[in-house]
Design a protein around this motif. Structure first.
Motif, PDB file in Angstrom:
ATOM      1  N   LEU A 259      31.294  71.617  52.172  1.00  0.00           N
ATOM      2  CA  LEU A 259      31.352  70.430  51.311  1.00  0.00           C
ATOM      3  C   LEU A 259      31.272  70.775  49.828  1.00  0.00           C
ATOM      4  N   ARG A 260      30.656  71.929  49.542  1.00  0.00           N
ATOM      5  CA  ARG A 260      30.459  72.291  48.132  1.00  0.00           C
ATOM      6  C   ARG A 260      31.799  72.388  47.372  1.00  0.00           C
ATOM      7  N   ARG A 294      29.185  59.095  40.211  1.00  0.00           N
ATOM      8  CA  ARG A 294      27.774  58.948  40.644  1.00  0.00           C
ATOM      9  C   ARG A 294      27.631  59.250  42.133  1.00  0.00           C
ATOM     10  N   SER A 295      28.632  58.785  42.905  1.00  0.00           N
ATOM     11  CA  SER A 295      28.545  59.034  44.361  1.00  0.00           C
ATOM     12  C   SER A 295      28.653  60.524  44.640  1.00  0.00           C
ATOM     13  N   LEU A 302      22.475  65.765  48.010  1.00  0.00           N
ATOM     14  CA  LEU A 302      22.207  65.793  49.448  1.00  0.00           C
ATOM     15  C   LEU A 302      22.577  67.151  50.036  1.00  0.00           C
ATOM     16  N   VAL A 303      23.709  67.687  49.633  1.00  0.00           N
ATOM     17  CA  VAL A 303      24.160  68.976  50.158  1.00  0.00           C
ATOM     18  C   VAL A 303      23.173  70.080  49.764  1.00  0.00           C
ATOM     19  N   GLU A 304      22.729  70.058  48.501  1.00  0.00           N
ATOM     20  CA  GLU A 304      21.781  71.084  48.050  1.00  0.00           C
ATOM     21  C   GLU A 304      20.463  70.974  48.834  1.00  0.00           C
ATOM     22  N   ASN A 305      20.034  69.708  49.061  1.00  0.00           N
ATOM     23  CA  ASN A 305      18.802  69.495  49.846  1.00  0.00           C
ATOM     24  C   ASN A 305      18.956  70.003  51.269  1.00  0.00           C
ATOM     25  N   GLY A 436      18.133  57.635  51.953  1.00  0.00           N
ATOM     26  CA  GLY A 436      17.389  58.861  52.270  1.00  0.00           C
ATOM     27  C   GLY A 436      18.072  59.568  53.406  1.00  0.00           C
ATOM     28  N   ALA A 437      17.704  60.826  53.601  1.00  0.00           N
ATOM     29  CA  ALA A 437      18.350  61.591  54.657  1.00  0.00           C
ATOM     30  C   ALA A 437      17.379  61.915  55.787  1.00  0.00           C
ATOM     31  N   GLY A 438      16.095  61.557  55.594  1.00  0.00           N
ATOM     32  CA  GLY A 438      15.112  61.865  56.628  1.00  0.00           C
ATOM     33  C   GLY A 438      14.750  63.344  56.657  1.00  0.00           C
TER      34      GLY A 438
END
Ligand code: ADP
Length: 486
Positions: A259-260, A294-295, A302-305, A436-438
């Protein structure tokens, strides 16, 4: 005074007469019998309160017959040895063998004070014997339960010697391993394992055993009936978990890295458009491109997390340990949290107890934990307040506790045990309350665990939540950072 019943088991006529005379003045019932089985039996029927055993009944090298006399029927009576005057060795052997006291013969002194003292000691000895028996029974029951467990369990001595193994452990390591050194039998090592050397008490570790399976072990200190310390360890097979985790890890890693590249391209073209390099944009077009930008930024975060979470949850990270105060850790995140809380109109407080000792921790990672749980508090609180407190763990001065409390929506009881699972989020009426992604709580728990600490939550739906984590204080003895996942 109660008339205590006294039995003398021996063949020394002079001693018997002296005892009888001394006890007659007090009206203590007295009986004399020989030390052979029929004499012992008659004495048992007499139901004495004290039994005097003449050691001349026994062969010179025989030990004091505590077990024999107990089995014959003197189950609770104090047993006093009658020893020839000057036979210090006989007296000492009798005491070592279970006699509560001894008296010398020929009997010249009044034997009463020694006998009353013996009664007192006898009571204490009985209580001790009883509690040791309870410990033995409990240990037997524990072994009974663990014996049939499908996973391995074992007991070792402080010298790392295997004292007991259940059937599952015997199936893995083979029978007849009792007495062997655990590091040798379990892991083919010549030296004790680090985890055993470091922790005298309870510990947690993971290990792959000779059957090729991975286990998570927990151990606790137990005492045997003789009061000696032993260590009981029980393993849980986590091989399926690890396989699922491996699939998870590979999947997340592939997807997030894939995705990066397209995300970077989106960012690049958004910038080209916003800078007017592809022609001037109308107001409307600019607002659409802003939304795309922004999206894309959120997706990027999210990807980095996900990449970070993947590393932490698979134990693929090293802690940078240092001696650090809780205040220093909070300073990393408090400013940002305060402005976020104030933006939402929430009261925000931080309280750190005075004289809190330092901890041995990775400052950035613990700050990440605080940011995760305090960030949740801000996200899930519409009005009221949130506060961060740091103090001593009640009843455990060896650990400090950091608590984050809020007056937010709370977590329903049925979800409280699950919110620490990967990707778990509470649904309300089939929608998620906030974005959130949980990931935050499962990452935070792993980080705290890698520090040898615990993270847990309390909550009441509609009232608020409190998340706490406890870390061991710095004692000066900690080594380098424990590898993650230990
Ligand atoms: P995320 O917040 O990214 O969804 P977390 O793992 O941090 O993921 O939290 C998991 C879930 O636990 C959240 O989605 C939310 O449902 C619940 N939760 C966590 N903290 C709180 C809180 N302070 N108040 C209410 N619910 C919470």
């Amino acid at each position: 005074m109660k008339a205590y019943r006294v039995a003398y088991l021996g063949s020394d006529g002079d001693a018997a007469i002296a005892l009888e005379n001394a006890l007659k003045t007090l009206n203590f019932p007295f009986m004399r019998e020989t030390g052979d089985p029929s004499g012992v039996q008659k004495a048992v029927e007499f139901q004495p309160d004290i039994v005097l055993w003449d050691i001349e009944n026994s062969m010179p090298d025989e030990t004091f017959p505590l077990e024999v006399l107990r089995k014959a029927g003197f189950e609770r009576q104090p047993l006093v040895a009658v020893v020839k005057s000057g036979d210090v060795e006989g007296a000492v052997h009798s005491l070592a063998g279970g006699a509560v006291d001894f008296i010398y013969k020929p009997i010249r002194e009044d034997p009463l004070p020694r006998m009353l003292a013996a009664l007192n000691v006898g009571q204490k000895q009985l209580r001790l014997e009883w509690s040791n028996r309870v410990i033995e029974d409990t240990n037997d029951q524990v072994k009974g339960v663990l014996g049939n467990l499908a996973d391995p369990a074992y007991i070792v001595s402080p010298e790392y010697q295997i004292l007991w193994m259940n059937r599952a452990a015997e199936e893995i390591f083979g029978e007849g391993q009792r007495g062997g050194a655990c590091h040798h039998v379990f892991y083919d090592r010549t030296e004790p394992c680090e985890v055993c050397q470091k922790s005298k008490g309870s510990a947690r570790w993971r290990a792959m055993l000779k059957n090729g399976k991975s286990y998570r072990f927990i151990s606790a200190v137990v005492r045997n009936g003789r009061g000696e310390v032993e260590k009981l360890a029980v393993g849980t097979d986590i091989t399926p978990d690890e396989e699922v985790q491996k699939i998870h890890k590979t999947f997340i890693s592939n997807v997030s890295h894939d995705l990066r590249t397209p995300l970077a391209a989106i960012d690049q073209y958004v910038n080209i458009l916003l800078e007017g390099l592809a022609g001037e944009l109308t107001e409307e077009q600019r607002s659409y491109v802003d939304v795309i930008g922004r999206s894309s930024f959120r997706l990027h975060n999210l990807v980095e997390n996900l990449i970070d979470a993947n590393k932490i949850l698979s134990g693929d990270f090293k802690l940078r340990m240092e001696v650090v105060s809780i205040q220093d850790i909070l300073d990393v995140v408090v400013h940002l949290l305060q402005s976020q809380a104030e933006d939402r109109g929430l009261a925000f407080q931080v309280q750190v107890a005075d004289d809190l000792p330092p901890v041995y921790a990775d400052k950035a990672r613990v700050a990440q934990v605080v940011a995760n749980i305090a960030g949740n508090s801000i996200k899930f609180t519409e009005q009221g307040m949130m506060q961060i407190r740091a103090g001593f763990m009640p009843r455990d001065e060896g650990r400090v506790i950091v608590s984050v409390e809020d007056t937010g929506i709370g977590v329903p009881k049925e979800d409280l045990g699950k919110i620490f699972e990967l990707f778990y989020r509470v649904e309300k009426d089939k929608v998620y309350v906030e974005e959130g992604a949980g990931l935050g709580l499962s990452i935070s728990r792993e980080i705290v665990r890698a520090h040898g600490g615990t993270l847990w939550a309390e909550s009441m739906e509609g009232m608020g939540s409190a998340f706490h984590f406890a870390l061991p204080i710095y004692t000066g003895g900690q080594g380098q950072g424990a590898p993650a996942g230990q």
